[in-house]
Design a protein around this motif. Structure first.
Motif, mmCIF file in Angstrom:
data_model
loop_
_atom_site.group_PDB
_atom_site.id
_atom_site.type_symbol
_atom_site.label_atom_id
_atom_site.label_comp_id
_atom_site.label_asym_id
_atom_site.label_seq_id
_atom_site.Cartn_x
_atom_site.Cartn_y
_atom_site.Cartn_z
ATOM 1 N N ASP A 104 0.859 -1.181 0.000
ATOM 2 C CA ASP A 104 0.000 0.000 0.000
ATOM 3 C C ASP A 104 0.898 1.235 0.000
ATOM 4 O OD1 ASP A 104 -2.468 1.398 0.108
ATOM 5 O OD2 ASP A 104 -2.284 1.628 2.272
ATOM 6 N N GLY A 105 0.445 2.283 -0.632
ATOM 7 C CA GLY A 105 1.165 3.550 -0.597
ATOM 8 C C GLY A 105 2.576 3.487 -1.151
ATOM 9 N N GLY A 106 2.802 2.632 -2.149
ATOM 10 C CA GLY A 106 4.113 2.561 -2.770
ATOM 11 C C GLY A 106 5.124 1.697 -2.040
ATOM 12 N N ILE A 107 4.669 0.979 -1.030
ATOM 13 C CA ILE A 107 5.553 0.128 -0.227
ATOM 14 C C ILE A 107 4.971 -1.280 -0.177
ATOM 15 C CG2 ILE A 107 6.480 -0.274 2.101
ATOM 16 C CD1 ILE A 107 7.717 2.167 0.850
ATOM 17 N N ALA A 108 5.838 -2.291 -0.256
ATOM 18 C CA ALA A 108 5.444 -3.692 -0.050
ATOM 19 C C ALA A 108 6.273 -4.230 1.108
ATOM 20 C CB ALA A 108 5.692 -4.517 -1.306
ATOM 21 N N THR A 109 5.626 -4.979 1.985
ATOM 22 C CA THR A 109 6.297 -5.538 3.146
ATOM 23 C C THR A 109 5.901 -6.996 3.303
ATOM 24 O OG1 THR A 109 6.342 -3.404 4.273
ATOM 25 C CG2 THR A 109 6.605 -5.337 5.667
ATOM 26 N N ALA A 110 6.850 -7.800 3.754
ATOM 27 C CA ALA A 110 6.577 -9.210 4.037
ATOM 28 C C ALA A 110 7.181 -9.568 5.384
ATOM 29 C CB ALA A 110 7.161 -10.100 2.952
ATOM 30 N N PHE A 111 6.485 -10.448 6.071
ATOM 31 C CA PHE A 111 6.912 -10.956 7.367
ATOM 32 C C PHE A 111 6.888 -12.477 7.276
ATOM 33 C CE2 PHE A 111 6.167 -12.163 11.802
ATOM 34 C CZ PHE A 111 7.114 -11.404 12.452
ATOM 35 N N VAL A 112 7.980 -13.130 7.680
ATOM 36 C CA VAL A 112 8.102 -14.586 7.574
ATOM 37 C C VAL A 112 8.545 -15.159 8.921
ATOM 38 C CG1 VAL A 112 9.423 -16.470 6.515
ATOM 39 C CG2 VAL A 112 8.632 -14.560 5.114
ATOM 40 N N VAL A 113 7.905 -16.262 9.291
ATOM 41 C CA VAL A 113 8.302 -17.021 10.481
ATOM 42 C C VAL A 113 8.586 -18.447 10.037
ATOM 43 C CG1 VAL A 113 7.585 -17.912 12.731
ATOM 44 C CG2 VAL A 113 6.905 -15.603 12.031
#
Length: 135
Positions: A104-113
């Motif tokens: 969203d808003g020009g940013i992509a984020t990922a979280f991995v466990v």
């Protein structure tokens, strides 16, 4: 038990410019099904791959093509269980990967466990009476 946690964020504008500047980069980073997705989805998947490498503690024995992120059951994102990913997980004592993506808003984020699930025969924590017997 948690083996590792990783997070990564991608500036989508910068990522799109890099892919445009280096056309072969998309084929190196993504599998054919992944390359069909929007730039936001590609950025989130790249972030997931980076986050998984962080959670594993390094990329020994795995390539970008071994880290395919697709939608699984109920459209939940998941890593395809490639042979190389299975070997990397086993080498580090893990057997399950959780991944969460957002853009969203020009940013992509990922979280991995990366997790090692306990077998039914093995208690998650020693019981207090077992601990007392050990002392």
């Amino acid at each position: 038990m948690i083996i590792g946690i990783g997070v990564d964020t991608v500036d989508l504008g910068r990522f799109e410019r890099q892919l445009a500047r280096t056309p072969a980069l998309a084929a190196r980073l993504f599998t054919a099904p992944e390359r069909e997705l929007s730039i936001a989805s590609l950025g989130a998947r790249f972030a997931a791959k980076e986050a998984l490498i962080k959670a594993l503690g390094g990329s020994d024995g795995i390539s970008w093509q071994d880290l395919e992120v697709l939608r699984g059951e109920a459209r939940v994102p998941c890593f395809t269980r490639t042979a190389a990913l299975e070997r990397a997980l086993q080498a580090r004592g893990g057997d399950h990967v959780h991944v969460s993506l957002t853009h969203d808003g020009g940013i992509a984020t990922a979280f991995v466990v990366v997790e090692a699930r306990m077998s039914a025969a093995q208690p998650a924590m020693p019981r207090s009476e077992d601990k007392a017997r050990q002392e």
